[in-house]
Design an enzyme around this catalytic site. Structure first.
Site, short mmCIF file in Angstrom:
data_model
loop_
_atom_site.label_atom_id
_atom_site.label_comp_id
_atom_site.label_asym_id
_atom_site.label_seq_id
_atom_site.Cartn_x
_atom_site.Cartn_y
_atom_site.Cartn_z
N PRO A 279 41.50 42.19 26.68
CA PRO A 279 40.35 41.36 27.03
C PRO A 279 40.16 40.20 26.05
O PRO A 279 39.39 39.29 26.33
CB PRO A 279 39.16 42.33 26.95
CG PRO A 279 39.69 43.65 26.59
CD PRO A 279 41.14 43.55 26.29
N GLU B 77 40.71 51.72 22.06
CA GLU B 77 39.83 50.70 21.50
C GLU B 77 40.57 49.44 21.08
O GLU B 77 39.95 48.42 20.82
CB GLU B 77 39.05 51.28 20.31
CG GLU B 77 37.66 51.77 20.67
CD GLU B 77 37.68 52.86 21.73
OE1 GLU B 77 38.66 53.63 21.79
OE2 GLU B 77 36.73 52.91 22.53
N ARG C 47 54.80 35.84 43.25
CA ARG C 47 54.55 34.95 44.39
C ARG C 47 55.11 33.55 44.15
O ARG C 47 55.36 32.81 45.09
CB ARG C 47 53.04 34.82 44.66
CG ARG C 47 52.36 36.13 44.96
CD ARG C 47 50.90 35.94 45.29
NE ARG C 47 50.71 35.49 46.66
CZ ARG C 47 50.41 34.27 47.03
NH1 ARG C 47 50.22 33.34 46.14
NH2 ARG C 47 50.29 33.97 48.29
N ASP D 18 48.46 27.63 48.65
CA ASP D 18 47.43 28.41 47.99
C ASP D 18 46.31 27.52 47.50
O ASP D 18 46.55 26.41 47.04
CB ASP D 18 48.02 29.14 46.77
CG ASP D 18 48.84 30.35 47.18
OD1 ASP D 18 48.82 30.67 48.38
OD2 ASP D 18 49.49 30.93 46.32
#
Ligand code: ADE
Length: 253
Positions: free
Chosen positions: A90, A117, A155, A170
């Site tokens: 993250p 963690e 893709r 797209d």
């Protein structure tokens, strides 16, 4: 394109490799995916991959040694040592279509799935070339994120998408980030809900104008920050001005 994935949950990837786009691209030899079990790179009987954090605190931290060993082994076995080594976490920079396009230019990617963690910071500072996040939320591990990276990069690998489903169409392609227009299929009326008349008209100019307007309006309502990055035609600018003038309050949807 060859993906190497380093994970403590190698079985996690079974089903995503057996369905849809990734399955097709694997079968056609357009991509290769190698899953590496991080525990194979430990050297103790318990196959320990994590330890308590220095300085105290809850949870466990991935040790550096198995991850370094895994990447060094993959590099030694692969033809090209310059492939990006990417830690999914993250704390990474945000994965966008532009980032996916950048990744798709490489012949291979090494993806490291974080867990618990955290991951010993020396992995990020001295082993990886990039740290990527798939969004501002916390998952318990990087496996889903690695799957997302593989899917959106695949893709973009030449030949994977047929002409009809070309990535050029797209809505987030080619440096353009705009939300897609609504799509409808048969029946033309469902429980009293009608498909917009223009889509049944056969007038392709009007249909494409309607679609562009819908895309703009959805983006204006939901993701107005994307509008600044768009290169708009005079007609599209006029559409936006009209929306502003109509003072349709952007709805929080
Ligand atoms: N691992 C945990 N959360 C993540 C996120 N948002 N993106 C990438 N990897 C993650």
């Amino acid at each position: 394109m060859r993906f190497h994935v380093v994970t403590i949950f190698p079985d996690f990837f079974g089903s995503i490799l057996e369905h849809g786009l990734l399955k097709r691209a694997l079968a056609a030899g357009e991509i290769e995916i190698r899953i590496h079990d991080l525990r194979e790179f430990t050297d103790d009987p318990h196959r320990t991959v994590d330890d308590r954090p220095f300085g105290g605190g809850p949870g466990m931290v991935f040790k550096p040694e198995p991850i370094f060993r895994a990447v060094e082994q993959i590099r030694a076995d692969s033809a090209d040592p310059s492939w990006p080594v990417i830690l999914l976490s993250p704390q990474g920079r945000l994965l966008t279509q532009a980032v996916a396009e950048e990744l798709a230019r490489h012949r291979g990617l090494i993806l490291i799935c974080g867990r618990y963690e955290g991951v010993d910071e020396r992995v990020a500072t001295h082993l990886t070339s990039d740290e990527l996040s798939i969004g501002d939320y916390v998952l318990s591990g990087g496996e889903l994120a690695a799957a997302v990276v593989m899917e959106c990069v695949t893709r973009l690998v030449p030949g994977v998408l047929g002409n009809e489903e070309s990535a050029q169409q797209d809505s987030f392609g080619e440096g353009q980030a705009i939300l897609d227009c609504p799509h409808y299929t048969r029946p033309a009326e469902f429980r009293g809900l009608k498909v917009p008349e223009v889509l049944l008209s056969g007038n392709h100019r009007e249909i494409s104008r309607w679609r562009r307007r819908q895309s703009l309006e959805k983006t204006w309502r939901r993701r107005p920050e994307l509008l600044a990055g768009l290169s708009l035609t005079a007609e599209e600018r006029a559409m936006l001005e009209e929306m502003e003038r109509a003072r349709v309050t952007p709805a929080p949807r």
